[in-house]
Write a protein that holds these residues in place. Structure first.
Motif, PDB file in Angstrom:
ATOM      1  N   ARG A   2      13.423   8.723   6.648  1.00 30.11           N
ATOM      2  CA  ARG A   2      12.296   9.643   6.835  1.00 30.11           C
ATOM      3  C   ARG A   2      11.248   9.433   5.754  1.00 30.11           C
ATOM      4  NH1 ARG A   2      15.909  13.962   7.291  1.00 30.11           N
ATOM      5  NH2 ARG A   2      14.848  14.978   5.545  1.00 30.11           N
ATOM      6  N   GLN A   3      11.688   9.235   4.517  1.00 29.58           N
ATOM      7  CA  GLN A   3      10.732   9.009   3.432  1.00 29.58           C
ATOM      8  C   GLN A   3       9.967   7.706   3.640  1.00 29.58           C
ATOM      9  OE1 GLN A   3      11.933   7.483  -0.547  1.00 29.58           O
ATOM     10  NE2 GLN A   3      11.198   9.468  -1.308  1.00 29.58           N
ATOM     11  N   PHE A   4      10.655   6.659   4.061  1.00 32.00           N
ATOM     12  CA  PHE A   4      10.005   5.368   4.319  1.00 32.00           C
ATOM     13  C   PHE A   4       8.954   5.517   5.413  1.00 32.00           C
ATOM     14  CE2 PHE A   4       9.822   1.326   6.667  1.00 32.00           C
ATOM     15  CZ  PHE A   4       9.446   0.468   5.648  1.00 32.00           C
ATOM     16  N   LEU A   5       9.294   6.206   6.490  1.00 31.16           N
ATOM     17  CA  LEU A   5       8.349   6.390   7.582  1.00 31.16           C
ATOM     18  C   LEU A   5       7.153   7.229   7.148  1.00 31.16           C
ATOM     19  CD1 LEU A   5      10.790   7.022  10.569  1.00 31.16           C
ATOM     20  CD2 LEU A   5       9.577   4.911   9.993  1.00 31.16           C
ATOM     21  N   ARG A   6       7.379   8.255   6.324  1.00 30.89           N
ATOM     22  CA  ARG A   6       6.259   9.077   5.826  1.00 30.89           C
ATOM     23  C   ARG A   6       5.288   8.225   5.027  1.00 30.89           C
ATOM     24  NH1 ARG A   6      10.089  13.196   4.778  1.00 30.89           N
ATOM     25  NH2 ARG A   6      10.188  12.542   2.591  1.00 30.89           N
ATOM     26  N   ARG A  10      14.215  -1.388  -7.265  1.00 30.00           N
ATOM     27  CA  ARG A  10      15.102  -0.338  -7.777  1.00 30.00           C
ATOM     28  C   ARG A  10      14.389   0.991  -7.960  1.00 30.00           C
ATOM     29  NH1 ARG A  10      19.776  -2.637  -8.670  1.00 30.00           N
ATOM     30  NH2 ARG A  10      19.885  -4.857  -9.163  1.00 30.00           N
ATOM     31  N   ASP A  11      13.100   0.949  -8.299  1.00 27.85           N
ATOM     32  CA  ASP A  11      12.362   2.199  -8.483  1.00 27.85           C
ATOM     33  C   ASP A  11      12.328   3.030  -7.209  1.00 27.85           C
ATOM     34  OD1 ASP A  11      11.859   1.540 -11.098  1.00 27.85           O
ATOM     35  OD2 ASP A  11       9.870   0.707 -10.702  1.00 27.85           O
ATOM     36  N   ASN A  12      12.281   2.362  -6.059  1.00 28.30           N
ATOM     37  CA  ASN A  12      12.218   3.064  -4.778  1.00 28.30           C
ATOM     38  C   ASN A  12      13.538   3.022  -4.020  1.00 28.30           C
ATOM     39  OD1 ASN A  12       9.297   3.874  -4.537  1.00 28.30           O
ATOM     40  ND2 ASN A  12       9.023   1.687  -4.877  1.00 28.30           N
ATOM     41  N   GLU A  13      14.547   2.443  -4.642  1.00 32.49           N
ATOM     42  CA  GLU A  13      15.881   2.362  -4.043  1.00 32.49           C
ATOM     43  C   GLU A  13      15.845   1.697  -2.667  1.00 32.49           C
ATOM     44  OE1 GLU A  13      17.409   6.363  -4.120  1.00 32.49           O
ATOM     45  OE2 GLU A  13      18.158   6.095  -6.160  1.00 32.49           O
ATOM     46  N   VAL A  14      15.166   0.542  -2.628  1.00 32.13           N
ATOM     47  CA  VAL A  14      15.025  -0.209  -1.384  1.00 32.13           C
ATOM     48  C   VAL A  14      15.349  -1.675  -1.647  1.00 32.13           C
ATOM     49  CG1 VAL A  14      13.383  -1.031   0.348  1.00 32.13           C
ATOM     50  CG2 VAL A  14      13.303   1.339  -0.398  1.00 32.13           C
ATOM     51  N   GLU A  15      16.005  -2.313  -0.679  1.00 35.52           N
ATOM     52  CA  GLU A  15      16.293  -3.737  -0.741  1.00 35.52           C
ATOM     53  C   GLU A  15      15.659  -4.393   0.487  1.00 35.52           C
ATOM     54  OE1 GLU A  15      20.163  -6.565  -1.780  1.00 35.52           O
ATOM     55  OE2 GLU A  15      20.449  -4.533  -1.005  1.00 35.52           O
ATOM     56  N   PHE A  16      14.766  -5.358   0.241  1.00 36.55           N
ATOM     57  CA  PHE A  16      14.067  -6.040   1.331  1.00 36.55           C
ATOM     58  C   PHE A  16      14.709  -7.393   1.608  1.00 36.55           C
ATOM     59  CE2 PHE A  16      10.708  -3.279  -0.437  1.00 36.55           C
ATOM     60  CZ  PHE A  16      10.331  -2.613   0.719  1.00 36.55           C
ATOM     61  N   PHE A  17      14.902  -7.696   2.890  1.00 41.05           N
ATOM     62  CA  PHE A  17      15.439  -8.975   3.331  1.00 41.05           C
ATOM     63  C   PHE A  17      14.372  -9.666   4.184  1.00 41.05           C
ATOM     64  CE2 PHE A  17      19.012  -6.362   2.345  1.00 41.05           C
ATOM     65  CZ  PHE A  17      19.990  -7.223   1.845  1.00 41.05           C
ATOM     66  N   TYR A  18      13.965 -10.869   3.773  1.00 39.24           N
ATOM     67  CA  TYR A  18      12.904 -11.586   4.466  1.00 39.24           C
ATOM     68  C   TYR A  18      13.537 -12.539   5.479  1.00 39.24           C
ATOM     69  CZ  TYR A  18      10.070  -9.463   0.893  1.00 39.24           C
ATOM     70  OH  TYR A  18       9.467  -8.536   0.081  1.00 39.24           O
ATOM     71  N   LEU A  19      13.321 -12.246   6.769  1.00 37.66           N
ATOM     72  CA  LEU A  19      14.012 -12.935   7.851  1.00 37.66           C
ATOM     73  C   LEU A  19      13.022 -13.427   8.902  1.00 37.66           C
ATOM     74  CD1 LEU A  19      16.755 -10.195   8.349  1.00 37.66           C
ATOM     75  CD2 LEU A  19      17.017 -12.324   7.056  1.00 37.66           C
ATOM     76  N   GLU A  64       0.824  -1.202   0.000  1.00 40.63           N
ATOM     77  CA  GLU A  64       0.000   0.000   0.000  1.00 40.63           C
ATOM     78  C   GLU A  64       0.866   1.263   0.000  1.00 40.63           C
ATOM     79  OE1 GLU A  64      -3.300   0.099   2.824  1.00 40.63           O
ATOM     80  OE2 GLU A  64      -3.139  -2.085   2.970  1.00 40.63           O
ATOM     81  N   ALA A  65       2.079   1.140   0.547  1.00 41.03           N
ATOM     82  CA  ALA A  65       2.990   2.285   0.584  1.00 41.03           C
ATOM     83  C   ALA A  65       3.756   2.450  -0.721  1.00 41.03           C
ATOM     84  CB  ALA A  65       3.973   2.118   1.739  1.00 41.03           C
ATOM     85  N   GLY A  66       3.490   1.584  -1.710  1.00 37.04           N
ATOM     86  CA  GLY A  66       4.088   1.740  -3.026  1.00 37.04           C
ATOM     87  C   GLY A  66       5.343   0.931  -3.285  1.00 37.04           C
ATOM     88  N   TYR A  67       5.645  -0.032  -2.403  1.00 41.11           N
ATOM     89  CA  TYR A  67       6.851  -0.833  -2.568  1.00 41.11           C
ATOM     90  C   TYR A  67       6.524  -2.196  -3.182  1.00 41.11           C
ATOM     91  CZ  TYR A  67       9.005   2.565   0.563  1.00 41.11           C
ATOM     92  OH  TYR A  67       9.471   3.721   1.137  1.00 41.11           O
ATOM     93  N   ARG A  68       7.440  -2.680  -3.982  1.00 43.92           N
ATOM     94  CA  ARG A  68       7.310  -4.035  -4.509  1.00 43.92           C
ATOM     95  C   ARG A  68       7.452  -5.034  -3.377  1.00 43.92           C
ATOM     96  NH1 ARG A  68      11.612  -5.677  -8.363  1.00 43.92           N
ATOM     97  NH2 ARG A  68      10.353  -7.580  -8.359  1.00 43.92           N
ATOM     98  N   GLN A  69       6.733  -6.147  -3.500  1.00 45.37           N
ATOM     99  CA  GLN A  69       6.872  -7.226  -2.540  1.00 45.37           C
ATOM    100  C   GLN A  69       7.021  -8.552  -3.266  1.00 45.37           C
ATOM    101  OE1 GLN A  69       6.976  -7.011   1.214  1.00 45.37           O
ATOM    102  NE2 GLN A  69       7.796  -5.241   0.123  1.00 45.37           N
ATOM    103  N   ARG A  70       7.604  -9.515  -2.584  1.00 51.53           N
ATOM    104  CA  ARG A  70       7.896 -10.805  -3.217  1.00 51.53           C
ATOM    105  C   ARG A  70       6.622 -11.532  -3.616  1.00 51.53           C
ATOM    106  NH1 ARG A  70       9.922 -14.664   1.822  1.00 51.53           N
ATOM    107  NH2 ARG A  70       8.030 -14.460   3.103  1.00 51.53           N
TER     108      ARG A  70
END
Length: 282
Positions: free
Chosen positions: A195-199, A39-48, A22-28
């Motif tokens: 800050r952007q992620f939290l917003r 890459r569009d949001n410059e974020v790397e997610f690690f599933y732990l 919902e926040a606009g990030y890709r998910q697996r």
């Protein structure tokens, strides 16, 4: 890239993934994926594993993570919560067979089984109680029946598991837990990507709590109407082509929307509509 730890399974996993989407990030798309690069949001997610997330974040190798407050505190990691997410709410409590242990003080000299020994040992020490703590992974309800412990300490959501095991909670809750965003203690609080992620997540929380309400009302009733729908700063009021009427738009809490619509209708408002909010920045 911002490196974020996300729960890979359990009650935290699904809601966390939904909020990030919902926040606009890709998910697996597959549960076997351990790392996903957006890459569009410059974020790397690690599933732990949720229990391990605080440890990884505390090392500084990962910037932030989503986990439970109970897991954060039990980890002993040098990390702190920076945003409450409002899902996976639960209460951490002591429980025992009815009539055997009535208060926390009754645990003196007894044994408590739990998967959260750090939290329990601290709570017992803070209350001046000397008791043995036995660590068990997974369900701990059978520990009493099998003679491993006199009482247990565990996360309670509905209490159904306790009742099925013939147990009941006693004493005040040890803690209230929910999903939280965490970060290493002492990390730069003003890092722009964080800050952007939290917003974005705060925008999701707002969108879930509010709806947009529109309605038409006669001019002489505007003050009474906007008292019911004050919005955030103030509502938008626009004149209609039909003289003597205005259109009002304001955000209202979703939980109060039906009651507010009834009261507006009684004031003479018409064409009262609510629409969902998909994203927000306040």
């Amino acid at each position: 890239m911002l490196r974020i730890a996300v729960p890979n399974k359990g009650s935290l996993s699904g809601p966390a993934a939904a909020m990030l989407h919902e926040a606009g990030y890709r998910q697996r798309k597959e549960s076997k994926e351990l790392v996903l690069v957006d890459r569009d949001n410059e974020v790397e997610f690690f599933y732990l594993r949720p229990r391990d997330i605080a440890i990884y974040v505390s090392t500084g190798r990962l910037d932030i993570g989503i986990t439970g407050r109970d897991l954060l505190r039990d980890s002993g990691a040098v990390a702190e919560e920076i945003l409450q997410l409002g899902f996976a709410r639960s209460t951490f409590r002591y429980a025992a067979e009815p009539g055997t242990v009535d208060t926390v003080q009754d645990l003196n000299g007894k044994t408590v089984a739990t998967s959260y020994e750090v939290v329990v040992e601290k709570h017992l020490a803070d209350n001046g109680i000397e008791a043995s703590v036995v660590h068990l992974d997974g369900a701990v309800e059978t520990a009493i029946q099998l003679g491993v412990a006199h009482a247990i300490a565990d996360v309670v959501e509905t209490g159904t598991s306790l009742r099925n095991a013939g147990l009941e909670a006693f004493g005040e809750p040890i803690m209230e837990s929910e999903a939280v965003v965490i970060r290493r203690t002492g990390a730069d609080p003003d890092e722009p990507k964080v800050r952007q992620f939290l917003r974005r997540l705060q925008g999701v929380l707002v969108a879930r709590r509010y709806v947009m309400m529109d309605y038409d009302i006669r001019v002489e009733q505007v003050e009474k109407a906007v008292a019911l729908t004050p919005g955030l700063e103030s509502p938008t009021v626009s004149p209609l082509h039909h003289e003597g009427w205005v259109a009002v738009r304001a955000m209202v809490p979703t939980s109060d929307a039906q009651r507010i619509m009834d009261e507006l209708y009684d004031l003479g408002a018409r064409a009262i509509l609510t629409t969902g909010i998909h994203a927000a920045r306040l």
